[in-house]
Design an enzyme around this catalytic site. Structure first.
Site, PDB file in Angstrom:
ATOM      1  N   GLU A 221     -11.070   0.730  -1.314  1.00 16.31           N
ATOM      2  CA  GLU A 221     -10.156  -0.375  -1.041  1.00 16.31           C
ATOM      3  C   GLU A 221     -10.844  -1.598  -0.440  1.00 16.31           C
ATOM      4  O   GLU A 221     -10.812  -1.811   0.764  1.00 16.31           O
ATOM      5  CB  GLU A 221      -9.013   0.076  -0.127  1.00 16.31           C
ATOM      6  CG  GLU A 221      -9.410   0.844   1.101  1.00 16.31           C
ATOM      7  CD  GLU A 221      -8.195   1.224   1.964  1.00 16.31           C
ATOM      8  OE1 GLU A 221      -7.187   0.504   1.963  1.00 16.31           O
ATOM      9  OE2 GLU A 221      -8.274   2.255   2.652  1.00 16.31           O
TER      10      GLU A 221
ATOM     11  N   HIS B  60      -7.797  10.548   6.066  1.00 12.11           N
ATOM     12  CA  HIS B  60      -9.151  10.016   6.294  1.00 12.11           C
ATOM     13  C   HIS B  60     -10.035  11.193   6.665  1.00 12.11           C
ATOM     14  O   HIS B  60     -10.027  11.652   7.789  1.00 12.11           O
ATOM     15  CB  HIS B  60      -9.157   8.975   7.419  1.00 12.11           C
ATOM     16  CG  HIS B  60      -8.495   7.692   7.028  1.00 12.11           C
ATOM     17  ND1 HIS B  60      -9.189   6.515   6.834  1.00 12.11           N
ATOM     18  CD2 HIS B  60      -7.209   7.401   6.756  1.00 12.11           C
ATOM     19  CE1 HIS B  60      -8.340   5.558   6.471  1.00 12.11           C
ATOM     20  NE2 HIS B  60      -7.128   6.067   6.422  1.00 12.11           N
TER      21      HIS B  60
ATOM     22  N   HIS C 225     -12.025   5.583   2.094  1.00 11.77           N
ATOM     23  CA  HIS C 225     -12.122   6.852   2.819  1.00 11.77           C
ATOM     24  C   HIS C 225     -11.968   8.021   1.864  1.00 11.77           C
ATOM     25  O   HIS C 225     -11.301   7.914   0.838  1.00 11.77           O
ATOM     26  CB  HIS C 225     -11.033   6.911   3.900  1.00 11.77           C
ATOM     27  CG  HIS C 225      -9.676   6.481   3.419  1.00 11.77           C
ATOM     28  ND1 HIS C 225      -8.734   7.362   2.991  1.00 11.77           N
ATOM     29  CD2 HIS C 225      -9.139   5.239   3.254  1.00 11.77           C
ATOM     30  CE1 HIS C 225      -7.652   6.683   2.613  1.00 11.77           C
ATOM     31  NE2 HIS C 225      -7.871   5.395   2.739  1.00 11.77           N
TER      32      HIS C 225
ATOM     33  N   ASP D 131       0.855  -1.186   0.000  1.00 14.51           N
ATOM     34  CA  ASP D 131       0.000   0.000   0.000  1.00 14.51           C
ATOM     35  C   ASP D 131       0.897   1.244   0.000  1.00 14.51           C
ATOM     36  O   ASP D 131       1.768   1.392   0.854  1.00 14.51           O
ATOM     37  CB  ASP D 131      -0.904  -0.034   1.240  1.00 14.51           C
ATOM     38  CG  ASP D 131      -2.122   0.856   1.108  1.00 14.51           C
ATOM     39  OD1 ASP D 131      -2.065   1.867   0.381  1.00 14.51           O
ATOM     40  OD2 ASP D 131      -3.140   0.552   1.762  1.00 14.51           O
TER      41      ASP D 131
ATOM     42  N   GLU E  56      -6.639  -1.281  -4.141  1.00 20.13           N
ATOM     43  CA  GLU E  56      -7.068   0.088  -3.854  1.00 20.13           C
ATOM     44  C   GLU E  56      -6.676   1.060  -4.965  1.00 20.13           C
ATOM     45  O   GLU E  56      -5.565   0.998  -5.490  1.00 20.13           O
ATOM     46  CB  GLU E  56      -6.412   0.560  -2.554  1.00 20.13           C
ATOM     47  CG  GLU E  56      -6.721   2.002  -2.179  1.00 20.13           C
ATOM     48  CD  GLU E  56      -6.113   2.425  -0.854  1.00 20.13           C
ATOM     49  OE1 GLU E  56      -5.052   1.897  -0.485  1.00 20.13           O
ATOM     50  OE2 GLU E  56      -6.715   3.283  -0.189  1.00 20.13           O
TER      51      GLU E  56
ATOM     52  N   ASP F  48      -3.591   7.357  -3.001  1.00 21.97           N
ATOM     53  CA  ASP F  48      -3.429   6.193  -2.131  1.00 21.97           C
ATOM     54  C   ASP F  48      -3.792   4.971  -2.978  1.00 21.97           C
ATOM     55  O   ASP F  48      -4.891   4.924  -3.544  1.00 21.97           O
ATOM     56  CB  ASP F  48      -4.388   6.391  -0.943  1.00 21.97           C
ATOM     57  CG  ASP F  48      -4.354   5.293   0.096  1.00 21.97           C
ATOM     58  OD1 ASP F  48      -3.667   4.284  -0.113  1.00 21.97           O
ATOM     59  OD2 ASP F  48      -5.046   5.451   1.122  1.00 21.97           O
TER      60      ASP F  48
HETATM   61 CO    CO Z   1      -3.981   2.716   0.869  1.00 27.62          CO
END
Ligand code: CO
Length: 300
Positions: A191, A165, A157, A85, A286, A96
């Site tokens: 994700e 977040h 998120h 990640d 994700e 992300d």
């Molecule tokens: Co991530």
């Protein structure tokens, strides 16, 4: 979203995606976690982006939240299911993205496909005004069609400048009590996690990932070493998570005990590893998307 911000998201997304793919290529039996984390992070920085969080390398039943320490000796082993990640940012505009890699074998290919197809189906459904519980249902149905469970207490998120977040959650189950709708220009990290275990995670040992507690001021800290380190951490990392490794050069010596002390005092938060409650294998995929009137744009 104005054009300037849009371009920054796109740029961050391009860098995160390239770093994720580069990291994926590095994961082989015998390679150290530490080398993958450091190399991926260097790549992001070299391309002119910041790190929005430490590279997470989570193995098998660990769904998320593990990053190697500065002295970590762990190496990848054949058969491990690795979630990589990765996060970058340009002026705080965060991308992300994560992928699952099975090291040198293909026992969990279907489970890897389950989370990846769930993500694809979710992305095809997201647009301004969509009911996010419906997106959760799509994720849940897709993962269950593979005979696996979604992880119900991990969600995607929303993202905002320097905030990883920021309020909205994107559930991986049909949560009918969560009727929240994203607006045009919202940025979401979606994700889904799939598992053959319990379908929820518990907190495990420390992740080596920390966050500065913004509500504290360093004047309450009595010992000087801790005070200096806290000030450096809070100005360097601010609202974004950071790695134990990254603190090595902040104070001249004893950085690790000082970090532990700051965590003990509650000045910084140490995230726990997130582990499937029954020890099942976990897969994840994700992407970060920008919500549009009709659909959404994947930036990673
Ligand atoms: Co991530």
């Amino acid at each position: 979203m104005d054009d300037d911000i849009y371009e920054k998201y796109r740029h961050a997304g391009e860098i995160a995606a390239e770093a994720r793919d580069y990291g994926t290529e590095l994961i082989k039996p015998g390679v150290r976690f530490l080398d993958v984390a450091n190399n991926v992070e260097s790549r992001i920085k070299k391309r002119g982006a910041g790190l929005s969080f430490p590279v997470n390398i989570s193995i098998n039943e660990i769904a998320a939240h593990f990053s190697p320490r500065h002295d970590d000796t762990l190496v990848f082993k054949k058969g491990e299911v690795v979630k990589l990640d990765v996060g970058s940012h340009i002026d705080g505009y965060i991308a992300d993205t994560a992928v699952t890699v099975e090291v040198g074998s293909n026992k969990y290919g279907e489970m890897i496909k389950a989370s990846s197809e769930a993500l694809e189906n979710a992305i095809n459904h997201v647009k301004a005004g969509v009911d996010l519980s419906e997106v959760g249902k799509i994720v849940e149905d897709t993962i269950k069609s593979y005979g696996h469970r979604p992880i119900d207490n991990l969600t995607g998120h929303s993202l905002q400048q320097y905030v990883l977040h920021s309020g909205l959650s994107v559930p991986s189950v049909a949560n009918t009590s969560y009727r929240v709708k994203p607006k045009l220009g919202d940025v979401l990290a979606i994700e889904p996690f799939a598992t053959n275990g319990a379908g929820h995670v518990m907190a495990g040992a420390g992740s080596n990932i920390y966050l500065c507690n913004q509500s504290f001021r360093s004047r309450i800290i009595r010992d000087n070493r801790s005070k200096i380190m806290f000030n450096k951490i809070s100005s360097r990392f601010n609202t974004l998570p950071f790695a134990q490794r990254w603190c090595q050069n902040l104070v001249s010596d004893r950085f690790d005990p000082t970090l532990k002390r700051l965590s003990f005092l509650g000045l910084i938060k140490h995230y726990p590893q997130l582990i499937d409650a029954k020890g099942g294998i976990v897969t994840q995929k994700e992407h970060t998307v920008i919500v549009k009137e009709e659909g959404c744009e994947v930036i990673t």
